[in-house]
Design a protein around this motif. Structure first.
Motif, short mmCIF file in Angstrom:
data_model
loop_
_atom_site.label_atom_id
_atom_site.label_comp_id
_atom_site.label_asym_id
_atom_site.label_seq_id
_atom_site.Cartn_x
_atom_site.Cartn_y
_atom_site.Cartn_z
N ALA A 94 -7.85 -4.57 -6.19
CA ALA A 94 -7.14 -3.92 -7.29
C ALA A 94 -6.65 -2.56 -6.80
CB ALA A 94 -8.07 -3.75 -8.50
N ASP A 95 -5.43 -2.25 -7.13
CA ASP A 95 -4.82 -0.99 -6.70
C ASP A 95 -4.39 -0.25 -7.96
OD1 ASP A 95 -3.23 1.04 -5.75
OD2 ASP A 95 -1.98 -0.22 -4.47
N GLY A 96 -5.15 0.77 -8.33
CA GLY A 96 -4.92 1.46 -9.59
C GLY A 96 -3.78 2.45 -9.55
N SER B 232 -4.13 -4.46 -0.47
CA SER B 232 -3.27 -3.59 -1.27
C SER B 232 -2.03 -3.25 -0.44
CB SER B 232 -4.04 -2.32 -1.67
OG SER B 232 -4.39 -1.59 -0.50
N ASP B 233 -1.05 -2.62 -1.09
CA ASP B 233 0.20 -2.34 -0.38
C ASP B 233 0.01 -1.26 0.68
OD1 ASP B 233 -0.19 -0.26 -2.16
OD2 ASP B 233 1.94 -0.08 -2.70
N GLY B 234 -1.14 -0.62 0.68
CA GLY B 234 -1.42 0.34 1.75
C GLY B 234 -1.48 -0.34 3.11
N ASN C 287 -0.14 6.21 4.53
CA ASN C 287 0.47 6.94 3.41
C ASN C 287 -0.12 6.58 2.05
OD1 ASN C 287 2.73 8.61 4.60
ND2 ASN C 287 3.15 6.60 5.51
N ASP C 288 -0.94 5.56 2.01
CA ASP C 288 -1.50 5.11 0.73
C ASP C 288 -2.94 4.69 0.98
OD1 ASP C 288 -1.75 4.32 -1.88
OD2 ASP C 288 -0.27 2.71 -1.79
N ASN C 289 -3.64 4.43 -0.08
CA ASN C 289 -4.98 3.85 0.08
C ASN C 289 -4.82 2.45 0.69
OD1 ASN C 289 -5.62 5.06 -3.26
ND2 ASN C 289 -5.93 6.15 -1.33
MG MG Z 1 -1.28 1.29 -3.26
#
Ligand code: MG
Length: 448
Positions: free
Chosen positions: A33-35, A187-189, A226-228
């Motif tokens: 899950a990516d909040g 996740s998209d990270g 750049n992201d989680n």
């Molecule tokens: Mg993300």
């Protein structure tokens, strides 16, 4: 029995200050899950979704997993409604579960948002889920290429997420688990930082799922972070004999195909596995919950297994073709029909009968009263007056005396005539017997 082994890794990345990703890696239920949402609301949304998913997944079917995702959505939505500071929070959710659909163990995969589910099979990586994101919609509409989408400034905008609306659509797939396959949730990270080729290479190189998950996260950090970043790798370590059964079925099918025509080399026609989305829209559960979820199956792995490689599942049934066996069968059927038709015709038209036709006998071809569509036809008219037929034969000729041929019918009539002649009483003694004409002579009818 299907046995899964999962491992996970997560990292805040090199830019964000907090990690709003959450994951679940149990024995038979896995999720990422990516909040989204400020003031730690994204963390709350992701955490709430994961906890509710685990709690609600009680019916171990694909439908049950879809229901659990709906419950997770409701939990995030309700929480946001109760706390003004959390309004607008949401989360992606991609979940994988081992389920029993019917009597068969399957993998159910559900998705809302842009976290992804991949199938890694025979060294190839295939994205199963569809991103619910702005750039992916533009790609589907042909307004962006995949390459442009990768670097688009709005690539993080998602068009579907848990907690944003009271009801949501959930995409669902059912996959057949084969030993050796891997499922990757992320996740998209990860997917924004590491290309599919590199992800596949890491999954090929590292057999241990924990090692693979850590290396994928490390690679995403190295590429920018750049992201989680969150990764769950799930290995199918045992498929309960599915692959062996499928291999046997394939072997039988291949042998049958080779025997049938010899044109298709064994295994040559199998299509490569690919994500179910390639064949059309994934099945969806409507917001009202009335439609059924599931079940698009991935195609089985291709037949070109390396020596010593995994067993191969059966290929899709191919269209039947016209072969010499079919031709022989049709010829046999045709032959039987011809014999039946000939027999019926012979019976209906092959006989003759003598029948009283008014005050005389006539000879007919066919059967008295007709047979099926064959009606009798008269071949000789008034061959003998009825008055000359012996009384014992009257009944027979009224009904129609059947004979096997025209000659037999003639003989029958002549026989009747002779009987009549021989039964004529002796003429009076006043006339010489030798000169007196038989009384029947005048009554005789000339032959037709
Ligand atoms: Mg993300």
């Amino acid at each position: 029995m299907t046995v899964l082994r999962g491992a996970a890794a997560t990292d805040v990345g090199r830019v964000r200050t907090g990690n709003e990703d959450r994951y679940l890696a149990g024995e038979s239920l896995f999720a990422v899950a990516d909040g989204v949402g400020g003031h730690q609301a994204g963390e709350v949304a992701a955490q709430t979704a994961i906890e509710q998913l685990e709690k609600s997944f009680t019916s171990r079917t694909t439908e049950g997993l879809v229901d659990a995702v709906h419950e997770a959505n409701a939990a995030v939505w309700n929480l946001a409604q109760q706390h003004a500071e959390k309004r607008g929070m949401g989360t992606t959710l991609t979940a994988l579960a081992l389920v029993n659909d019917g009597d068969e163990e399957q993998l159910a995969l559900c998705n809302v948002g842009d976290s992804r589910g991949y199938l890694f099979q025979r060294g190839d990586l295939m994205q199963v889920t569809e991103d619910h994101s702005l750039v992916e919609e533009l790609v589907r509409e042909g307004q962006l290429t995949h390459e442009e989408a990768q670097v688009h400034p709005q690539r993080s905008i998602i068009t579907r997420a848990l907690g944003m609306e009271r009801e949501i659509d959930v995409d669902a797939w059912t996959l057949t688990p084969y030993a050796g396959d891997r499922i990757l949730l992320c996740s998209d990270g990860l997917s924004n930082e590491v290309g599919a080729d590199r992800i596949a290479a890491i999954l090929r190189q590292l057999a241990d799922p924990q090692d693979a998950a850590r290396e994928l996260v490390r690679q995403a950090r190295a590429n920018g972070g750049n992201d989680n970043i969150t990764v769950v790798v799930v290995d199918i370590v045992d498929d309960g004999g599915k692959a062996e059964e499928a291999s046997a079925a394939l072997a039988a099918d291949t042998a049958d195909a080779a025997d049938a025509d010899g044109e298709e080399a064994a295994g040559a026609s199998l299509e490569r596995s690919r994500p179910p989305t390639a064949g059309g829209e994934p099945p969806r559960r409507g917001p009202a919950g009335g439609a059924t979820a599931t079940a698009v199956r991935t195609r089985p792995p291709d037949a070109a297994a390396p020596p010593g490689g995994r067993a191969r599942p059966p290929r899709a049934p191919r269209a039947r073709r016209f072969t010499w066996r079919v031709a022989l069968f049709l010829a046999l059927i045709l032959g039987v029909l011809v014999v039946v038709a000939a027999t019926v015709t012979w019976y209906g038209r092959g006989a003759y009968f003598v029948k009283a036709d008014g005050e005389a006998l006539s000879i007919y071809k066919g059967r008295p009263g007709g047979f099926l569509w064959f009606q009798p036809t008269k071949v000789k008219d008034q061959v003998l007056p009825l008055s000359q037929v012996p009384a014992a034969s009257i009944q027979a000729v009224r009904e129609g005396k059947v004979t096997g041929s025209l000659a037999a019918a003639d003989r029958y009539v002549n026989n009747l005539r002779d009987q009549t002649t021989t039964t004529v009483p002796t003429p009076p003694t006043t006339a010489p017997p030798t000169t007196a004409p038989p009384t029947t002579a005048a009554a005789k009818t000339p032959p037709p």
